[in-house]
Design a protein around this motif. Structure first.
Motif, PDB file in Angstrom:
ATOM      1  N   VAL A   1      43.316  55.339  42.927  1.00 46.50           N
ATOM      2  CA  VAL A   1      44.224  54.301  42.434  1.00 46.50           C
ATOM      3  C   VAL A   1      44.749  53.455  43.590  1.00 46.50           C
ATOM      4  O   VAL A   1      44.816  52.224  43.497  1.00 46.50           O
ATOM      5  N   ARG A   2      45.106  54.078  44.699  1.00 45.73           N
ATOM      6  CA  ARG A   2      45.619  53.353  45.864  1.00 45.73           C
ATOM      7  C   ARG A   2      44.584  52.346  46.360  1.00 45.73           C
ATOM      8  O   ARG A   2      44.894  51.186  46.636  1.00 45.73           O
ATOM      9  N   ASN A   3      43.324  52.780  46.469  1.00 42.34           N
ATOM     10  CA  ASN A   3      42.264  51.882  46.931  1.00 42.34           C
ATOM     11  C   ASN A   3      41.989  50.767  45.929  1.00 42.34           C
ATOM     12  O   ASN A   3      41.769  49.615  46.313  1.00 42.34           O
ATOM     13  N   ALA A   4      41.996  51.088  44.654  1.00 45.29           N
ATOM     14  CA  ALA A   4      41.787  50.066  43.617  1.00 45.29           C
ATOM     15  C   ALA A   4      42.907  49.021  43.660  1.00 45.29           C
ATOM     16  O   ALA A   4      42.650  47.818  43.551  1.00 45.29           O
ATOM     17  N   LEU A   5      44.139  49.477  43.827  1.00 47.90           N
ATOM     18  CA  LEU A   5      45.264  48.542  43.918  1.00 47.90           C
ATOM     19  C   LEU A   5      45.150  47.647  45.145  1.00 47.90           C
ATOM     20  O   LEU A   5      45.416  46.448  45.079  1.00 47.90           O
ATOM     21  N   ASP A   6      44.737  48.226  46.268  1.00 54.23           N
ATOM     22  CA  ASP A   6      44.573  47.453  47.494  1.00 54.23           C
ATOM     23  C   ASP A   6      43.511  46.371  47.304  1.00 54.23           C
ATOM     24  O   ASP A   6      43.693  45.219  47.723  1.00 54.23           O
ATOM     25  N   ILE A   7      42.415  46.714  46.649  1.00 52.02           N
ATOM     26  CA  ILE A   7      41.344  45.750  46.384  1.00 52.02           C
ATOM     27  C   ILE A   7      41.861  44.620  45.500  1.00 52.02           C
ATOM     28  O   ILE A   7      41.673  43.447  45.791  1.00 52.02           O
ATOM     29  N   GLU A   8      42.519  44.975  44.405  1.00 51.56           N
ATOM     30  CA  GLU A   8      43.061  43.966  43.473  1.00 51.56           C
ATOM     31  C   GLU A   8      44.106  43.079  44.158  1.00 51.56           C
ATOM     32  O   GLU A   8      44.116  41.866  43.973  1.00 51.56           O
ATOM     33  N   GLU A   9      45.002  43.688  44.964  1.00 51.23           N
ATOM     34  CA  GLU A   9      46.042  42.921  45.644  1.00 51.23           C
ATOM     35  C   GLU A   9      45.467  41.933  46.656  1.00 51.23           C
ATOM     36  O   GLU A   9      46.090  40.943  46.980  1.00 51.23           O
ATOM     37  N   ASN A  10      44.258  42.218  47.137  1.00 52.17           N
ATOM     38  CA  ASN A  10      43.602  41.312  48.075  1.00 52.17           C
ATOM     39  C   ASN A  10      42.745  40.265  47.366  1.00 52.17           C
ATOM     40  O   ASN A  10      41.932  39.582  47.982  1.00 52.17           O
ATOM     41  N   GLY A  11      42.938  40.152  46.052  1.00 48.94           N
ATOM     42  CA  GLY A  11      42.303  39.076  45.302  1.00 48.94           C
ATOM     43  C   GLY A  11      40.897  39.340  44.812  1.00 48.94           C
ATOM     44  O   GLY A  11      40.209  38.415  44.404  1.00 48.94           O
ATOM     45  N   VAL A  12      40.446  40.587  44.857  1.00 51.34           N
ATOM     46  CA  VAL A  12      39.100  40.911  44.385  1.00 51.34           C
ATOM     47  C   VAL A  12      39.235  41.740  43.107  1.00 51.34           C
ATOM     48  O   VAL A  12      39.659  42.888  43.158  1.00 51.34           O
ATOM     49  N   PRO A  13      38.897  41.147  41.965  1.00 54.51           N
ATOM     50  CA  PRO A  13      38.980  41.910  40.717  1.00 54.51           C
ATOM     51  C   PRO A  13      38.029  43.113  40.729  1.00 54.51           C
ATOM     52  O   PRO A  13      36.872  42.992  41.143  1.00 54.51           O
ATOM     53  N   ILE A  14      38.509  44.254  40.304  1.00 54.10           N
ATOM     54  CA  ILE A  14      37.722  45.486  40.307  1.00 54.10           C
ATOM     55  C   ILE A  14      36.424  45.319  39.522  1.00 54.10           C
ATOM     56  O   ILE A  14      35.374  45.785  39.957  1.00 54.10           O
ATOM     57  N   ASP A  15      36.460  44.651  38.366  1.00 54.26           N
ATOM     58  CA  ASP A  15      35.240  44.463  37.578  1.00 54.26           C
ATOM     59  C   ASP A  15      34.190  43.680  38.352  1.00 54.26           C
ATOM     60  O   ASP A  15      33.001  44.015  38.307  1.00 54.26           O
ATOM     61  N   ASP A  16      34.612  42.636  39.076  1.00 55.30           N
ATOM     62  CA  ASP A  16      33.666  41.861  39.875  1.00 55.30           C
ATOM     63  C   ASP A  16      33.082  42.711  40.992  1.00 55.30           C
ATOM     64  O   ASP A  16      31.884  42.653  41.269  1.00 55.30           O
ATOM     65  N   LEU A  17      33.926  43.488  41.633  1.00 54.57           N
ATOM     66  CA  LEU A  17      33.469  44.343  42.715  1.00 54.57           C
ATOM     67  C   LEU A  17      32.490  45.389  42.193  1.00 54.57           C
ATOM     68  O   LEU A  17      31.470  45.665  42.823  1.00 54.57           O
ATOM     69  N   LYS A  18      32.784  45.947  41.027  1.00 50.33           N
ATOM     70  CA  LYS A  18      31.903  46.947  40.418  1.00 50.33           C
ATOM     71  C   LYS A  18      30.520  46.351  40.172  1.00 50.33           C
ATOM     72  O   LYS A  18      29.507  46.946  40.541  1.00 50.33           O
ATOM     73  N   GLU A  19      30.465  45.146  39.577  1.00 50.73           N
ATOM     74  CA  GLU A  19      29.182  44.487  39.314  1.00 50.73           C
ATOM     75  C   GLU A  19      28.415  44.250  40.610  1.00 50.73           C
ATOM     76  O   GLU A  19      27.223  44.523  40.689  1.00 50.73           O
ATOM     77  N   LEU A  20      29.108  43.749  41.624  1.00 49.61           N
ATOM     78  CA  LEU A  20      28.464  43.463  42.900  1.00 49.61           C
ATOM     79  C   LEU A  20      27.920  44.741  43.538  1.00 49.61           C
ATOM     80  O   LEU A  20      26.790  44.766  44.039  1.00 49.61           O
ATOM     81  N   MET A  21      28.685  45.818  43.500  1.00 45.92           N
ATOM     82  CA  MET A  21      28.253  47.075  44.101  1.00 45.92           C
ATOM     83  C   MET A  21      27.044  47.661  43.365  1.00 45.92           C
ATOM     84  O   MET A  21      26.130  48.207  43.987  1.00 45.92           O
ATOM     85  N   ILE A  22      27.016  47.541  42.048  1.00 47.26           N
ATOM     86  CA  ILE A  22      25.870  48.030  41.281  1.00 47.26           C
ATOM     87  C   ILE A  22      24.622  47.260  41.678  1.00 47.26           C
ATOM     88  O   ILE A  22      23.571  47.842  41.961  1.00 47.26           O
TER      89      ILE A  22
END
Length: 168
Positions: free
Chosen positions: A28-49
């Motif tokens: 959760v801490r890492n997900a929040l850090d990613i979101e707070e830095n302007g990168v939506p988790i769903d977008d990051l998930k798609e890119l990583m896949i």
């Protein structure tokens, strides 16, 4: 918490030698850090896949450079063809994998909007005719190596991809 999510978290926590509490906070801490830095988790998930599939199926050099770097005609179309082959070979559903790959490629330019069989991105970076032409060539190259029928739509500041519905 959903029972399946709880089970998966526990399995991963065990593999990492962490308690469920510590591992959940870590995630959760890492997900929040990613979101707070302007990168939506769903977008990051798609890119990583997509990048994960590329890494599994492509044995070559991947470099990150501005879209305006390559000057020779055909380089971007050739890159698109190669990405199309990777897309086709990486996922079970060709259309879905193709759209995923296109979305991941366009996310580096700006916000990607999806609407059924249409993907588009609007960005100030697309004001450059050279960048727009390079992206157009890449997307057309991707279409060439798949069984998907579609067209690249482009204009100053916008590029998109319209996929034709396949006959039922």
């Amino acid at each position: 918490m959903d029972a399946n999510v709880h089970r998966k978290l526990q399995e991963l926590a065990d593999k990492k030698g962490m308690t469920l509490y510590d591992y959940t906070n870590y995630i959760v801490r890492n997900a929040l850090d990613i979101e707070e830095n302007g990168v939506p988790i769903d977008d990051l998930k798609e890119l990583m896949i997509v990048l994960g599939k590329v890494a599994q199926n492509y044995k070559g050099i991947i470099s990150i450079a501005p879209f305006s770097v390559i000057n020779q005609n055909g380089d971007w179309r050739d890159l698109g063809r190669r990405l199309g082959v990777i897309s086709r070979e990486s996922f079970k559903q060709e259309k879905e994998s193709f759209l995923r790959m296109c979305k991941s490629m366009l996310q580096v330019i700006g916000y990607v909007k999806e609407d059924g069989n249409y993907i588009r991105v609007i960005s100030p970076a697309l004001i450059s005719d050279k960048i727009l032409e390079n992206l157009k060539e890449m997307l057309e190259g991707m279409l060439e190596t798949t069984g998907i029928k579609g067209s690249v739509i482009h204009d100053r500041g916008i590029i998109g991809l319209k996929i034709e519905d396949s006959p039922s």
